[in-house]
Design an enzyme around this catalytic site. Structure first.
Site, PDB file in Angstrom:
ATOM      1  N   ASP A  71      38.484  36.434  32.469  1.00  0.00           N
ATOM      2  CA  ASP A  71      39.895  36.434  32.868  1.00  0.00           C
ATOM      3  C   ASP A  71      40.631  35.161  32.417  1.00  0.00           C
ATOM      4  OD1 ASP A  71      39.141  38.763  34.283  1.00  0.00           O
ATOM      5  OD2 ASP A  71      38.661  37.593  36.066  1.00  0.00           O
TER       6      ASP A  71
ATOM      7  N   GLU B 266      45.563  46.793  35.633  1.00  0.00           N
ATOM      8  CA  GLU B 266      45.423  45.553  36.407  1.00  0.00           C
ATOM      9  C   GLU B 266      45.773  44.393  35.478  1.00  0.00           C
ATOM     10  OE1 GLU B 266      41.366  45.036  37.774  1.00  0.00           O
ATOM     11  OE2 GLU B 266      40.548  45.209  35.763  1.00  0.00           O
TER      12      GLU B 266
HETATM   13  O1  FUB Z   1      37.221  39.226  37.255  1.00  0.00           O
HETATM   14  C1  FUB Z   1      37.344  40.194  38.267  1.00  0.00           C
HETATM   15  C2  FUB Z   1      38.306  41.248  37.880  1.00  0.00           C
HETATM   16  O2  FUB Z   1      37.868  41.912  36.713  1.00  0.00           O
HETATM   17  C3  FUB Z   1      39.671  40.724  37.515  1.00  0.00           C
HETATM   18  O3  FUB Z   1      40.428  40.384  38.599  1.00  0.00           O
HETATM   19  C4  FUB Z   1      40.166  41.868  36.731  1.00  0.00           C
HETATM   20  O4  FUB Z   1      41.323  41.622  36.018  1.00  0.00           O
HETATM   21  C5  FUB Z   1      38.964  42.186  35.877  1.00  0.00           C
HETATM   22  O5  FUB Z   1      38.881  41.365  34.760  1.00  0.00           O
END
Ligand code: FUB
Length: 444
Positions: free
Chosen positions: A32, A205
């Site tokens: 991320d 997301e």
């Molecule tokens: O790293 C955990 C989760 O996985 C993140 O919050 C999302 O965006 C995905 O990358």
């Protein structure tokens, strides 16, 4: 008092890692990547995946703290150590290891670090909340607010400040994406959260908004079929409406289910930061951050980015140049493999099986001092030969060397036939009758 103790309890830590291409960080799992430019330097605020071999998090995302990394040449990343830990945020349930994708932004000399985590109080939004920690420097110490942000339920916060000074916060939750204006204090919402509309259906997301030439690019991971690809929409206003435009990066070639990104301009070049599970091929929740250059078309749309091994940035000739992260290759059956299957963090080596096989590694900086020797870490099936040339397969010859057959990787020092200066692409060419394997080379 608690804030002071937290600030003082931070371990003073800073280390410049070895030169890295893709992935950018070799000694930890990182995910991320929220990249930012502060004071003409790139800072990356990633998540920090850790491995739990048993128990509740053995097969799931598991994150307890955040590091920040910085670089100017984009190949040598300084690890500034832990900037925030779940154990130091009063409202976070530290049994949940849920310090997911964060981001950071600067306003009036203060740095605001936004992070999602699961709260002790789970009465609203199943406890998925967003917190803010504030610092006077991009590397901290970051002091967390005592309570999570009011009205933000979800994950993946992304702050943005427009050219008129108005700040916004974007985030994801329940597979939807939200936006709200922020108050001047950067700690509270100024407006009710609103759904970002006009986006394709199915899972979304990790929103990330940036502005370029008066256009607002709303970018996000989206799962149309199996795994996340990175896509974008464009609009004339940070709150939308946005028109969906297409794909920035296709689904992961290594079937990493998640991808999560940021996009920045640094010294006149745009970059995409993202992640795949390169150092953990069998478990895609231990990820590694990567970067590649990003280009725009004349109409402002984004050209699709294809992940590379080489990544970005300029590599100092005096560093261990990981030639297994090559820019391009010519010849059949050139392949790379982990140096040590039991420890992927050791990186890779590249195999050039036949005479004529070559790899190009771009942008090596020899500076002005000149180098007289190169140290080569390699092995050969039988007695073999190779050349190192500059800028073209038939470019200036700097090394012509023999290597004796051996099962072991050996390090040899070889004199250069000329002293390169400035920035060059390096060509490593198998010119003998044996298969050759290279891990790294380093000019002296
Ligand atoms: O790293 C955990 C989760 O996985 C993140 O919050 C999302 O965006 C995905 O990358």
């Amino acid at each position: 008092m608690r804030k002071t103790i937290f600030a003082l309890s931070l371990i003073v830590f800073s280390a410049v890692g070895a030169v890295a291409q893709n992935p950018l960080i070799m000694d930890e799992f990182t995910a991320d990547p929220s990249a930012r430019v502060f004071n003409d330097k790139v800072y990356i605020y990633p998540s920090h995946d850790i491995r739990k071999d048993s128990g509740r998090f053995a097969n799931w995302f598991c994150m307890e703290d955040y590091h920040v990394y910085s670089s100017e040449n984009l190949t040598q990343w300084e690890d500034h150590g832990v900037i925030l830990s779940q154990y130091d945020v009063p409202w976070v349930d530290a049994s949940t290891f849920s310090m997911w994708a964060p981001d950071c932004i600067e306003k009036d000399g203060k740095y605001y670090f936004y992070f999602p985590a699961t709260a002790k109080d789970k009465t609203e939004g199943r406890g998925r909340r967003v917190g803010v920690a504030v610092a006077d420097s991009p590397t901290g110490p970051f002091v967390p607010e005592e309570i999570p942000m009011e009205g933000v339920f979800g994950i993946d916060p992304n702050p943005f400040i427009d050219t008129d000074g108005q700040a916004y916060l974007y985030w994801g939750g329940g597979e939807k994406l939200y936006v709200a204006r922020l108050k001047d204090n950067m700690l509270e919402l100024a407006t009710e959260p609103q759904l970002v509309m006009e986006l394709p259906p199915k899972f979304k997301e990790g929103p990330y908004l940036f502005e370029r030439q008066g256009k607002y690019y709303f970018t996000f991971p989206h799962v149309p079929k199996t795994t996340e690809r990175l896509v974008y929409a464009m609009g004339d206003n940070p709150m939308g409406p946005f028109e969906f435009k297409g794909v920035i990066m296709e689904e992961s070639p290594v079937e990493c289910w998640t991808n999560h990104h940021s996009i920045i301009e640094y010294r006149d070049q745009w970059y995409l930061f993202y992640h795949h599970n390169d150092l953990s091929p069998d478990f895609d929740k231990n990820r590694s951050i990567k970067a590649d250059s990003l280009f725009f078309n004349a109409d402002g749309t984004i050209q699709q980015v294809v992940p590379t091994l080489r990544g970005v940035g300029i590599t100092p000739a005096a560093s261990q140049i990981q030639v297994d992260r090559y820019s391009s290759a010519e010849g059949k059956n050139i392949s790379y493999a982990f140096v040590d299957d039991s420890n992927p963090h050791e990186g890779w080596k590249v195999n050039l099986p036949k005479n004529g096989n070559l790899i190009r590694y771009n942008k090596v900086d020899f500076g002005t001092d000149g180098f007289e020797e190169v140290v080569v870490n390699a092995s050969a099936g039988n007695d073999g030969e190779y050349e190192i040339r500059l800028d073209a397969p038939d470019g200036d010859l700097v090394v012509s060397a023999k290597i004796s057959g051996s099962d072991e990787m050996k390090t040899e020092r070889i004199s250069l036939s000329e002293e390169p200066k400035g920035i060059h692409d390096i060509y490593l060419i198998n010119t003998g009758d044996s298969e050759l394997t290279f891990d790294w080379i380093q000019f002296k």
